[in-house]
Design a protein around this motif. Sequence first.
Motif, PDB file in Angstrom:
ATOM      1  N   UNK A   1       5.290   0.815 -10.166  1.00  0.00           N
ATOM      2  CA  UNK A   1       5.919   2.126 -10.839  1.00  0.00           C
ATOM      3  C   UNK A   1       6.696   3.282  -9.936  1.00  0.00           C
ATOM      4  N   UNK A   2       5.930   3.568  -8.849  1.00  0.00           N
ATOM      5  CA  UNK A   2       6.430   4.620  -7.951  1.00  0.00           C
ATOM      6  C   UNK A   2       7.977   3.712  -7.209  1.00  0.00           C
ATOM      7  N   UNK A   3       7.923   2.693  -7.034  1.00  0.00           N
ATOM      8  CA  UNK A   3       8.922   1.850  -6.508  1.00  0.00           C
ATOM      9  C   UNK A   3      10.180   2.040  -7.419  1.00  0.00           C
ATOM     10  N   UNK A   4       9.676   1.629  -8.645  1.00  0.00           N
ATOM     11  CA  UNK A   4      10.960   1.898  -9.774  1.00  0.00           C
ATOM     12  C   UNK A   4      11.491   3.084 -10.033  1.00  0.00           C
ATOM     13  N   UNK A   5      10.704   4.255  -9.906  1.00  0.00           N
ATOM     14  CA  UNK A   5      11.257   5.504  -9.988  1.00  0.00           C
ATOM     15  C   UNK A   5      11.804   6.039  -8.827  1.00  0.00           C
ATOM     16  N   UNK A   6      11.749   5.596  -7.491  1.00  0.00           N
ATOM     17  CA  UNK A   6      12.286   5.907  -6.304  1.00  0.00           C
ATOM     18  C   UNK A   6      13.778   4.811  -6.486  1.00  0.00           C
ATOM     19  N   UNK A   7      13.681   3.787  -6.871  1.00  0.00           N
ATOM     20  CA  UNK A   7      14.933   2.873  -7.041  1.00  0.00           C
ATOM     21  C   UNK A   7      16.026   3.554  -7.882  1.00  0.00           C
ATOM     22  N   UNK A   8      15.412   3.991  -9.069  1.00  0.00           N
ATOM     23  CA  UNK A   8      16.231   4.513 -10.084  1.00  0.00           C
ATOM     24  C   UNK A   8      16.883   5.793  -9.469  1.00  0.00           C
ATOM     25  N   UNK A   9      15.883   6.658  -8.810  1.00  0.00           N
ATOM     26  CA  UNK A   9      16.633   7.961  -8.450  1.00  0.00           C
ATOM     27  C   UNK A   9      17.398   7.793  -7.264  1.00  0.00           C
TER      28      UNK A   9
ATOM     29  N   UNK B   1       0.696  -1.362   0.036  1.00  0.00           N
ATOM     30  CA  UNK B   1      -0.034  -0.158   0.026  1.00  0.00           C
ATOM     31  C   UNK B   1       0.912   1.440  -0.175  1.00  0.00           C
ATOM     32  N   UNK B   2       1.842   1.187   0.639  1.00  0.00           N
ATOM     33  CA  UNK B   2       2.854   2.401   0.743  1.00  0.00           C
ATOM     34  C   UNK B   2       4.175   2.200   0.721  1.00  0.00           C
ATOM     35  N   UNK B   3       5.107   2.907   0.067  1.00  0.00           N
ATOM     36  CA  UNK B   3       6.435   2.625  -0.164  1.00  0.00           C
ATOM     37  C   UNK B   3       7.237   2.685   1.265  1.00  0.00           C
ATOM     38  N   UNK B   4       8.169   2.081   1.598  1.00  0.00           N
ATOM     39  CA  UNK B   4       9.170   2.309   2.713  1.00  0.00           C
ATOM     40  C   UNK B   4       9.972   3.680   2.210  1.00  0.00           C
ATOM     41  N   UNK B   5      10.599   3.996   3.436  1.00  0.00           N
ATOM     42  CA  UNK B   5      11.624   5.168   3.291  1.00  0.00           C
ATOM     43  C   UNK B   5      12.941   4.555   2.768  1.00  0.00           C
TER      44      UNK B   5
ATOM     45  N   UNK C   1       8.306  -4.675 -18.883  1.00  0.00           N
ATOM     46  CA  UNK C   1       7.660  -3.710 -19.571  1.00  0.00           C
ATOM     47  C   UNK C   1       7.841  -2.204 -18.488  1.00  0.00           C
ATOM     48  N   UNK C   2       7.504  -2.186 -17.433  1.00  0.00           N
ATOM     49  CA  UNK C   2       7.674  -1.034 -16.676  1.00  0.00           C
ATOM     50  C   UNK C   2       9.312  -0.795 -16.359  1.00  0.00           C
ATOM     51  N   UNK C   3      10.122  -1.628 -16.350  1.00  0.00           N
ATOM     52  CA  UNK C   3      11.425  -1.348 -16.249  1.00  0.00           C
ATOM     53  C   UNK C   3      11.870  -0.709 -17.410  1.00  0.00           C
ATOM     54  N   UNK C   4      11.319  -1.105 -18.418  1.00  0.00           N
ATOM     55  CA  UNK C   4      11.758  -0.312 -19.831  1.00  0.00           C
ATOM     56  C   UNK C   4      11.370   1.070 -19.962  1.00  0.00           C
ATOM     57  N   UNK C   5      10.170   1.133 -19.490  1.00  0.00           N
ATOM     58  CA  UNK C   5       9.498   2.551 -19.431  1.00  0.00           C
ATOM     59  C   UNK C   5      10.219   3.549 -18.355  1.00  0.00           C
ATOM     60  N   UNK C   6      10.570   2.932 -17.274  1.00  0.00           N
ATOM     61  CA  UNK C   6      11.210   3.777 -16.133  1.00  0.00           C
ATOM     62  C   UNK C   6      12.648   3.930 -16.162  1.00  0.00           C
ATOM     63  N   UNK C   7      13.359   3.052 -16.728  1.00  0.00           N
ATOM     64  CA  UNK C   7      14.693   2.632 -16.596  1.00  0.00           C
ATOM     65  C   UNK C   7      15.367   2.283 -15.647  1.00  0.00           C
ATOM     66  N   UNK C   8      14.407   1.795 -14.518  1.00  0.00           N
ATOM     67  CA  UNK C   8      14.872   1.299 -13.280  1.00  0.00           C
ATOM     68  C   UNK C   8      15.733   0.098 -13.677  1.00  0.00           C
TER      69      UNK C   8
ATOM     70  N   UNK D   1      15.199  -3.122  -7.462  1.00  0.00           N
ATOM     71  CA  UNK D   1      14.202  -4.203  -6.860  1.00  0.00           C
ATOM     72  C   UNK D   1      14.559  -5.597  -7.356  1.00  0.00           C
ATOM     73  N   UNK D   2      14.205  -6.319  -6.312  1.00  0.00           N
ATOM     74  CA  UNK D   2      14.516  -7.609  -6.526  1.00  0.00           C
ATOM     75  C   UNK D   2      12.909  -8.476  -6.591  1.00  0.00           C
ATOM     76  N   UNK D   3      12.620  -8.816  -7.455  1.00  0.00           N
ATOM     77  CA  UNK D   3      11.061  -8.903  -7.768  1.00  0.00           C
ATOM     78  C   UNK D   3      10.585 -10.527  -7.688  1.00  0.00           C
ATOM     79  N   UNK D   4       9.734 -10.977  -6.760  1.00  0.00           N
ATOM     80  CA  UNK D   4       9.033 -11.966  -6.924  1.00  0.00           C
ATOM     81  C   UNK D   4       7.709 -12.110  -7.643  1.00  0.00           C
ATOM     82  N   UNK D   5       7.712 -12.960  -8.735  1.00  0.00           N
ATOM     83  CA  UNK D   5       6.910 -12.571  -9.804  1.00  0.00           C
ATOM     84  C   UNK D   5       5.884 -13.797  -9.732  1.00  0.00           C
ATOM     85  N   UNK D   6       4.743 -13.252  -9.299  1.00  0.00           N
ATOM     86  CA  UNK D   6       3.574 -14.266  -9.245  1.00  0.00           C
ATOM     87  C   UNK D   6       2.167 -13.515  -9.201  1.00  0.00           C
ATOM     88  N   UNK D   7       1.350 -14.165 -10.254  1.00  0.00           N
ATOM     89  CA  UNK D   7      -0.181 -13.638 -10.156  1.00  0.00           C
ATOM     90  C   UNK D   7      -0.817 -14.549  -9.145  1.00  0.00           C
ATOM     91  N   UNK D   8      -1.180 -13.843  -8.029  1.00  0.00           N
ATOM     92  CA  UNK D   8      -1.702 -14.640  -6.836  1.00  0.00           C
ATOM     93  C   UNK D   8      -2.914 -15.301  -7.284  1.00  0.00           C
TER      94      UNK D   8
END
Length: 426
Positions: free
Chosen positions: A162-170, A132-136, A218-225, A175-182
């Motif tokens: 997307x917000x996490x990717x932007x923050x990571x890039x900045x 719900x909310x990014x960490x610091x 796709x989102x990493x390509x868009x954000x550059x993260x 980001x280490x992503x666990x990819x799963x459609x629950x």
Amino acid sequence: MSLLIKNVTVCNADNMEAGVDILLGGGIVKEMGKNIQGKTDRVIDGQGLYAFPGFVDLHCHLRDPGFTHKEDIVSGTKAAAAGGFCAVCCMPNTKPVADSVETVAYMIKKAQEAGFCEVLPVASITQGMQGKELTDFAALIRAGAVAFSDDGLPVVEDDMILAAMDKAKELGTFLMLHEEDLEMRGQGVVHDGENAKRAGICGIPRAVEECMTARDIMYAERTGAHIHICHVSTEGSVELIRRAKSRGVHVTCESGPHYFSATDEMILDKNPNAKMNPPLREERDRQAVCRGIADGTIDAIATDHAPHSKEEKAVGIEQAPFGIIGFETAFALAVTNLVDVGIRDWKDLARLLSERPNALLKRKGGRIAAGMPADIVLCDVREKYIYSEKDIVSKAKNTPFLGTELCGRVKMTIGGGKITYDRQAD
Ligand SMILES: [Zn+2]
């Protein structure tokens, strides 16, 4: 303390050399060469052994704080050292979740006090891993977090990832992503294939992993993260990442020893210790993982060491929690199923277990050379043995490889110039 390793075969990612002496002191490699003489605190006979740069695990679960009946930072790092690891990245799904400076600092300090293996905490992407909310991120990086993940869970909401990717890039982190459609996984327990049907167990289709992998690429390509895909298990995921890399997307990935060593045939006897997430797939996926390792699509071997107690796993495959332990079999499974069968050579193991993970973490190490950290694993690469419970240092014993013949044994681990594991003394 100074150590002199005599007459060892040095195995780096780009070169191998036999009959080398390595002098360690002050936490670094002081000198390497033939017939080094001089006074040292201890001489180690390396005759017949290979010296690899200390292994680094990008992905494990130490269960501390909160689940120390499964494992804790002391027992976990001791098991890691026994597997040849000098540093391990631990995932944040502890209790409390590693979403605060305090929890991250606790993990680092406890590992330092134990002295077996460096712990590099991966902090959570979202508060409490609730999505719900990014960490610091900035504060967590200052506290020592090396990357961000909600591992165990995907980041479901598009806005949030997307917000996490932007923050990571900045902030220059990843980001280490666990990819799963629950939703798609539903009640799935094992890979959705013939063997699941035969065993009468609900399956997890490949697409559960692949559709989220595709979205995040796709989102990493868009954000550059920079995103790092965790525990790649399917042919389709390997191909998605291969194509993304060729387009220049900043994506890296890992796979686990079990994904190149075993298939879903292991679940036919409903062994709860063959249940992990993502599940063991089919032979074509196993081969795709091997090819991904061979052509560099897969950057690193990471264990996803996931300890559970005997009681927790003793409830049958459907109810048992996902996960297997992995520190102490990673090297031997790589020797047995990648090197001995001719898929990869010794230098590749140095790359997959040390050079690449060190580089991803921007950690100094990954190579045995003068001036580098004294992180070294001495291995007998020819020793064959049947893996048994008495070999296990970890608090947990949940592995499907008990009773399997393995080749390759870690004899000694040296972290920061200190002996952190000595099989002879064990
Ligand atoms: Zn995961």
